[in-house]
Each structure stands twice: as structure tokens, then as C-alpha cells.
Design an enzyme around this catalytic site. Structure first.
Site, PDB file in Angstrom:
ATOM      1  CG  ASP A 112      -3.360  -0.259   3.870  1.00  0.00           C
ATOM      2  OD1 ASP A 112      -4.274   0.572   3.829  1.00  0.00           O
ATOM      3  OD2 ASP A 112      -3.469  -1.416   3.419  1.00  0.00           O
ATOM      4  CG  ASN A 140      -8.780 -10.174   9.732  1.00  0.00           C
ATOM      5  OD1 ASN A 140      -8.031 -11.124   9.641  1.00  0.00           O
ATOM      6  ND2 ASN A 140      -9.158  -9.465   8.688  1.00  0.00           N
ATOM      7  CE1 TYR A 145     -13.234  -2.563   7.845  1.00  0.00           C
ATOM      8  CE2 TYR A 145     -14.655  -3.997   6.582  1.00  0.00           C
ATOM      9  CZ  TYR A 145     -14.007  -2.798   6.734  1.00  0.00           C
ATOM     10  OH  TYR A 145     -14.138  -1.838   5.761  1.00  0.00           O
ATOM     11  CB  SER A 146     -13.196  -9.756  12.414  1.00  0.00           C
ATOM     12  OG  SER A 146     -13.054 -10.108  11.056  1.00  0.00           O
ATOM     13  CG  ASP A 162      -4.966  -3.415   9.147  1.00  0.00           C
ATOM     14  OD1 ASP A 162      -4.419  -3.921   8.156  1.00  0.00           O
ATOM     15  OD2 ASP A 162      -6.053  -2.812   9.091  1.00  0.00           O
ATOM     16  CG  ASP A 187     -13.328 -14.760   0.516  1.00  0.00           C
ATOM     17  OD1 ASP A 187     -12.364 -15.055   1.249  1.00  0.00           O
ATOM     18  OD2 ASP A 187     -13.799 -15.546  -0.325  1.00  0.00           O
ATOM     19  CB  ILE A 236     -13.440  -0.094  13.552  1.00  0.00           C
ATOM     20  CG1 ILE A 236     -14.792   0.589  13.738  1.00  0.00           C
ATOM     21  CG2 ILE A 236     -12.351   0.676  14.269  1.00  0.00           C
ATOM     22  CD1 ILE A 236     -15.255   0.664  15.183  1.00  0.00           C
ATOM     23  CD  GLU A 237      -9.558  -1.484   7.362  1.00  0.00           C
ATOM     24  OE1 GLU A 237      -9.648  -2.723   7.347  1.00  0.00           O
ATOM     25  OE2 GLU A 237      -9.441  -0.804   6.315  1.00  0.00           O
TER      26      GLU A 237
END
Length: 789
Positions: free
Chosen positions: A49, A183, A204-205, A186, A135, A238-239
Site C-alpha cells: 500500500d 472504515n 469496504y464497509s 487508507d 475481521d 472498494i478501497e
């Protein structure tokens, strides 16, 4: 103090920067590139990353797990800090675990996720860090500051939290909901065209969000909560957002990674654009990305999101036929993503920076840099090969005429690589083969491909083809609907030249001790055919199926004859294959670890102590009270390399006692591998929070599920038997499942074996006792007896 140029402060990107630096925006320079540029030299680093910032002449990347590196040429990198699991004494902080204790406690983890660094007007470097439980979206995102880019950084505190359980979120009055709230990971901080500071973040989330920041303090302006939603939701994959402003087009470009980051996750890069930093961001078909999310009630719903966003990078493979230059199956990327970008202030050239895995190498990943261009429609297109020091130059028409491999990146989210079709660019401007239509070369390097389905625009660009090890010209174009094509030139051979190349390259690997089916190629370069005949079809068929002689029988020696043909040119090539007979059932080795690593019988080479990886040194082991006598203790930073070649074939048993002290995802207790993409692993805690037998056979993954997580601080007996492809797992002597889908991964006579370490993951912390290995599948009664301590 002058601000550094970086992914946040680039040539012409913001008027405020030019005023502060006194530097004018650079213009692209068509360099006088020599006819044959020098062969590039690379030094790779591992930073998952990566995010860019500059400091003087150095370009730095910061990523996940506290890793960082720097370069001066985007090709030769120097590692500065490594994964926290490999070295907890991270140089970016004086004491990272004390400094960020609140963050680690909230996120219930011992590592960091993707970090981002930016230099603000005060000349100091601001590091946006984050940690996530993994998780669940229970995360904390904060900021630390340093006078120098390499630290030490001093924490300024947590800015955002996510993943609250039945608690109020950062939006006052709203209980946290992971389907709509982000979340908090990033982060990417950047300046807009007016010099205002923003931070985009999320994974995500509930999707990707953006906050307006205070450019003096590096903190969010008050009253925004989580900020403005840009894209995603309902746990869509998606992130990794990052935003780049382009002065020439006047757009802000939002780069995103879709899919899962692992080798089997289908990671890829997409982009949307907006006239404002906080959106709305639209794709090439004018779809508002704020509406792009998973269907309600779903998790990881790729079908709902894959039509949207302009895909500019994906897993791909420029395939290699037998007889083609190079080695292996070809060249390409696997799950490339989590990008940053860099605009060179001197040349105006743009680059995309990412991590990627690679064909046939499993989860190993490195940093990569690719050049990036703008096409005629104002969308970024990316060079199909890594940056190798090339400079933009005028491309001549006769350089691009010929045969190409062309990959269509499409819109699908898939772990399967995008594969090429053969296309010919003719001298009279025609496209034939896998693409039909016409092509044009205009200006210095502008490319246009016109097909019945779409018109694609982009560039013909100088590239270093790493498979062929030659400088050549690549192709990167995109249609007005957002479909990207990548191309590379290929050599074409025919007749005797093709046959000679195939014969010289024909190789079945080590055939002196074969125990598994052979992969017999049937085609080669230039349309060459390869037909096979076996002298002993009972043991090796003409399609490569292998049947081993039984235990006590002699090995079978077989001649496989390949007839290689191209047109009228034909040549026969005999190859000798020795098929090993099945071994008589026997105990290969047993280790009770009675204050020694030597096997009980003293008949095998003494294992060696490794560091945190299977192929390094520097670790240490100790001995503690065991199931019987003493046991081996591993400290979480060391492992043991057992003798090579203990097992080969598809029938065996492994038995051991484990007493873990700590659990980390994917950590191995027992590891065996023919290669980095062909291995098995006893994993105390797998991706599903259970103890697993996990294997990979060149991309075919197997999850041997035990249905439980073995306890910490207690002894548990684990065993598995493999009988001609059927695996049975045992926990404390009880059969917890059999599965015929297990694949034969121990095909090499020199397979490697280890305790506690592999090539990638956090080492095992805990105890191991009474390890034993057989060349037969023990009965349930025999396994039960072993589990009686």
C-alpha cells in the site's frame, strides 16, 4: 521554508505551491532518447500500500505495517523500515507501541494499515496512520508529525474511529452502521488547486469519504463527522482512495482499488473524475460514483460495482509460448493496486506507484512504478510495463508495424489474469487478428485504434519488455466508454527458425524423479505444434498422465518423444522420464525436541534455525516442558528449517502437538513447499478465525477447515493424512473432515520444510512437540493413538 514537491504538491497542481516555491510549472520534454537506452537496473523493496511524498531529491513511500522506502530514480529503492511483525523496533517512532498505544488498543491489533505522509506549510511531515482489527471495521485513524521525513514521528492523536458496537459514530446522533459509515483506514491527504487541504479515506464497509482539513494543523475542520460520501457502501470491495488534480484537464481524479488484495483477490485500479475535490465523481459513462455500492444486504457484492469506474490497471499476463524469449509463463501483474502517484516537477511526467504480486510467485509482492499519460478524452492511461528510465520521445510509424499481444482489461473483477489476443498492425493502417479495424499514429506518440465496437485513444510509449529484455514500444489506449487495452510487440518466427527455437526451449523440468502428472506443451512460438508419443503409456501417457509403479516395484523409465513441426520443418526430440515407484510405508523422521533439533534416530541432517523467514538466519530457539519431556519453543521471530526433500508424492502423514502463545493471521506452524506457489501450511489461525490446513497449487487454493480455533496456552494434537489426493484432518485424534479436492503440492524431490516460518507471514509464537512424518496415510486408529499423551 519551501514545500517539497510530492504526490500532494506537484507541478502546476496548486497556485499556492508555485508561489511558495517560486518555481514555474514544468512542461513535458521530448527528450533526445538514444536509439538504444541503457539496460535498466532495479532494486526492489516490499512496502504494501505505498503512498508517495518527496524530501529534497528523494522520493519516499510509506505503507502498511510500518514499512517505508525511498529512491531517487523510481527504479532503485532502499528499504528504510520493514513490517512490524519482522521488526517491532520501527525507526519511524521512538517507541511505536507506546506512542500509538491507544490506536492499537482500540483496533485490537498489533500492526498498522496503509499510512500516508504529506509535508505541510510549516515544513514538517505529517504521517496519517491507521490500524484495523481486520475481521471487522473497528479502526482508528490518527496523525503524527516529524521534522524530517524519516522521523521520529510524534503522535498528535486519533482523528477518527470506526467499528463501534452499538455506540454512537463520529456522526453525532448516529449509531455506527458498517453498511453506510466508513472504515477509518487508507487515508490520503492532498492539496486542491487553491491550496486547500483535504483527506480522502475509507475501505469496504460504508465506502469512501472525504474531509476538509486545516492546512495549518493537519486536523479535520470541526463539525464534519465522517465527512462527505464519494463512493461505495454495503461492504462493496472498494478501497485505497487517492486524489490527483490535473491542471491541464481541470479535473480531480479519484483512484480506487477494487477487489481483494491477495493473489486470488482480483485487486485492480479504477478511476473517476470530478470538477471539485469533494465530488461528485463520475466515470466515463457519467455515472455518479456515489451511487455505486453493493446491493443491500450483501457482503463483497462485486456484480453490483464492476460495471462502474474506469479500469486502468488489472491482473494480466502477456503469455509466453515455448520458443519465445525469456523464461516461465510470461510477464504480468497479479492483483496490482493501492496506488499513489508522482508528478516529476522537472519533466512534467506522471507515474502511478503501487504494489503488485506476480504470476507464479504466490503472495510475494513488491513496489512497482508505471508511467501514466492522458488520452484524448482526458482520462489516465497506464504503460503496460514498469518504469525503466524511459523518456518520452517521438515514436516512428515503422516501429509499431507488426505483431502485437493486446490485452483487454474489461470490467470484470476476477482473480483470473487478462490474457492477450494476437493483433497485427499493418503498414497500410489496418488492424487484423484479434482486433479488426484501423490504427493511427499522430503527433509524437498519440495512438488511435478504431474498431466496429469502439474508438480507443492513448499513446505508443517506449517500454522495457522485462521478459524479452529489450527496449521496444508498448501500447496503452482507452475507449470513450472507459475500456482499456494494453499491448506489447512480439517476435514472429516461422519454419525452421521456429522449430529450432522450440527445440532449444523445450523443457519438462526435473524428470529424474517424477511423482505427478506432467504438463506437456502442445504449441510453441509462431504456431508451432508439438505432438507427444510415449514408449510406456502405462506409466506416462501421451497427455502427461503419470501412474506410479507400486511399492516394491522398480522405477519406470519412459521415453517421451516430442515431434515439433512448423510448416515443412519437423524435428523429433526424445526426453527421458523416470517415474518413481511408490515408497513402502515408513517413518521418514520423528523429532521429540529433547533439548535438541536433531531427529530421534539421528539419521537426518540436523535442522537449522532461521530468522523470521524460511530462507534467512538470525533467530534463536529454546526448549520448554513438553507433552513428553521437553518441547521446542519459537519466539515469534524465528523458525526451524527442516531437511529438504522429506516427502515427495501424494501419500503421507504429518503429526504434531502445538501449544500456541499468540495468534496471527496466516502464521504457519508446519510448512512444506515445492515452490512459492505450490505449498501446504498448518495454520493455527486462518482467514476464517479457524485452525486450517491451507494449500496452494499454482493458484488452486484449498482450505482444510477444522471447524475450531485451537486454544492458546494448551497442547492440541494436530495431524493430517494424504492418500492419493484425499486429505483427512484430525484434531486431538478426532477426524474433523476428509476432502478429495486436495491437490498434490509436494512434487519436487527437493521440497522445503519448516516449522514456524514461510516466505511471507508473521512467524509462529508458541511450542511444538513430537513432530513425526510418514510416507503412508495412517489409519484413524493409529492417529488416535498418537493423540494420547
Amino acid at each position: 521554508m519551501a514545500l517539497s514537491r510530492s504526490t500532494r504538491l506537484t507541478f502546476g497542481a496548486i497556485a499556492a505551491t508555485a508561489a511558495l516555491t517560486g518555481a514555474a510549472a514544468a512542461t513535458p520534454a521530448w527528450g533526445d532518447q538514444p536509439a538504444t537506452p541503457p539496460t535498466p537496473a532495479f532494486a526492489d523493496v516490499t512496502v504494501h500500500d505505498p503512498s508517495i511524498v518527496t524530501s529534497g531529491d528523494e522520493v519516499w513511500i510509506f505503507g502498511s505495517h510500518g514499512a517505508s522506502a525511498y529512491t531517487t530514480d523510481l527504479m532503485s529503492w532502499t528499504q528504510h523500515s520493514i513490517d512490524l511483525s519482522q521488526d517491532a523496533d520501527n525507526p519511524l517512532f521512538e517507541d511505536i507501541y507506546a506512542e500509538l498505544a491507544e490506536t492499537f488498543e482500540w483496533a485490537q491489533t498489533s500492526t498498522l494499515w496503509a499510512s500516508d505522509v504529506i509535508q505541510l506549510a510549516d515544513g514538517r511531515y505529517y504521517l496519517y496512520y491507521n490500524a484495523c482489527k481486520g475481521d471487522s471495521p473497528r479502526s482508528a485513524l490518527g496523525v503524527a508529525v516529524a521534522d524530517d521525513v524519516d522521523g521520529p514521528y510524534e503522535d498528535l492523536g486519533i482523528l477518527l474511529k470506526s467499528g463501534m458496537w452499538d455506540e454512537e459514530s463520529e456522526n453525532p446522533g448516529e449509531i455506527y452502521d458498517a453498511t453506510v459509515h466508513p472504515n477509518a483506514v487508507d487515508p490520503d491527504a492532498f492539496y486542491d488547486e487553491d491550496g486547500d487541504l483535504w483527506m480522502v479515506y475509507g475501505s469496504y464497509s460504508g465506502g469512501i469519504y472525504i474531509l476538509e482539513m486545516d492546512a495549518e494543523t493537519g486536523l479535520p475542520l470541526e463539525g464534519q463527522g465522517y465527512g462527505t460520501h464519494l463512493v461505495g457502501g454495503n461492504h462493496a470491495r472498494i478501497e485505497a482512495p487517492t486524489i490527483r488534480y490535473d491542471e491541464e484537464t481541470g479535473y480531480y481524479y479519484l483512484f480506487l482499488s477494487y477487489g481483494g488484495l491477495g493473489a486470488d483477490g482480483g485487486y485492480e485500479v479504477r478511476v473517476a473524475r470530478s470538477e471539485s475535490p469533494d465530488g461528485p465523481y463520475l466515470d466515463a459513462n457519467d455515472v455518479d460514483m456515489a451511487t455505486v455500492k453493493g446491493a443491500e444486504g450483501t457482503i463483497f457484492d462485486d456484480a453490483s460495482i464492476e460495471p462502474y469506474g474506469v479500469k486502468i490497471m488489472d491482473g494480466y499476463l502477456f503469455t509466453r509460448e515455448v520458443g519465445d524469449p525469456g523464461t516461465g509463463e510470461g510477464t504480468g501483474y497479479v492483483s496490482p493496486g493501492h496506488t499513489s502517484w508522482y508528478d516529476d516537477p522537472d519533466t512534467g511526467d506522471s507515474y502511478i506507484v503501487l504494489h503488485s504480486r506476480f504470476p507464479g510467485t504466490g503472495e510475494m509482492h513488491n513496489v512497482r512504478v508505471n508511467k501514466m499519460y492522458m488520452n484524448a478524452d482526458g482520462w489516465p492511461v497506464v504503460s503496460p510495463f514498469r518504469y525503466a528510465g524511459e523518456t518520452d520521445r517521438k515514436v516512428k510509424r515503422d516501429e509499431v508495424v507488426g505483431t502485437w499481444q493486446v490485452v483487454n482489461l474489461g470490467t470484470e473483477i476476477s482473480a483470473a489474469p487478462d490474457l492477450p489476443v494476437d493483433v497485427t498492425l499493418t503498414t497500410n493502417g489496418k488492424l487484423t487478428g484479434g482486433l479488426e479495424g484501423t490504427w493511427k499514429l499522430t503527433g509524437h506518440d498519440r495512438a488511435e485504434l478504431i474498431t466496429p465496437d469502439a474508438t480507443y485513444t492513448g499513446v505508443f510509449a517506449p517500454v522495457w519488455d522485462d521478459q524479452r529484455e529489450v527496449w521496444t514500444v508498448g501500447l496503452t489506449v482507452q475507449s470513450s466508454e472507459g475500456i482499456s487495452l494494453w499491448g506489447r510487440q512480439v517476435e514472429t518466427l516461422s519454419g525452421q527458425a521456429a522449430v529450432d527455437a522450440v527445440v532449444a526451449d523445450l523443457d519438462l523440468g526435473d524428470t529424474s524423479a517424477v511423482v505427478a502428472d506432467l504438463d506437456l506443451p502442445t504449441t510453441g512460438t509462431g504456431g508451432t505444434t508439438i505432438a507427444w508419443v510415449s514408449s510406456d503409456p502405462e506409466h506416462v501417457s501421451a497427455t502427461g498422465d503419470v501412474t506410479r509403479p507400486g511399492a516394491g516395484e522398480d522405477d519406470a523409465t519412459v521415453t517421451l518423444t516430442a515431434t515439433v513441426a512448423n510448416g515443412s520443418a519437423v524435428q523429433a526430440v526424445p526426453l527421458t522420464v523416470v517415474v518413481k515407484a511408490r515408497p513402502a510405508p515408513q517413518l521418514v523422521g520423528a523429532w521429540s525436541f529433547e533439548d535438541t533439533l536433531a531427529d530421534n534416530a539421528g539419521s537426518l541432517a540436523v535442522p537449522t534455525v532461521t530468522g523470521d523467514r524460511i530462507d534467512n538466519t538470525g533467530g534463536s530457539v529454546s526448549y520448554v516442558d513438553g507433552v513428553s519431556g521437553s518441547a521446542l519453543h519459537l519466539d515469534g521471530a524465528s523458525g526451524v528449517r527442516l531437511p529438504d526433500g522429506l516427502l515427495q508424492g501424494d501419500t503421507y502423514t504429518v503429526s504434531m502437538w502445538l501449544r500456541p502463545e499468540a495468534f496471527t493471521f496466516h502464521t504457519t506452524a508446519f510448512f512444506a513447499a515445492s515452490s512459492g506457489s505450490q505449498f501446504l501450511s498448518v495454520v493455527p489461525k486462518g482467514w476464517n478465525e479457524q485452525t486450517l490446513l491451507w494449500s496452494n497449487d499454482n493458484g488452486a487454493w484449498y482450505d482444510g477447515v477444522t471447524g475450531r480455533l485451537i486454544p492458546a496456552g494448551e497442547w492440541t494434537h494436530l495431524a493430517f493424512t494424504v492418500d492419493a489426493g484425499e486429505v483427512t484432518l484430525y484434531v486431538d485424534g478426532t477426524d474433523v473432515g476428509a476432502n478429495p479436492a486436495f491437490t498434490d503440492v509436494l512434487t519436487s524431490p527437493s521440497a522445503v520444510f519448516a516449522l514456524g516460518v514461510n516466505w511471507w507471514d508473521t512467524p509462529y509464537q508458541g511450542d511444538i512437540d513430537e513432530l513425526a512424518i510418514w510416507t503412508s496415510a495412517l489409519t484413524p486408529e493409529e492417529v488416535a493413538a498418537l493423540a494420547t499423551s
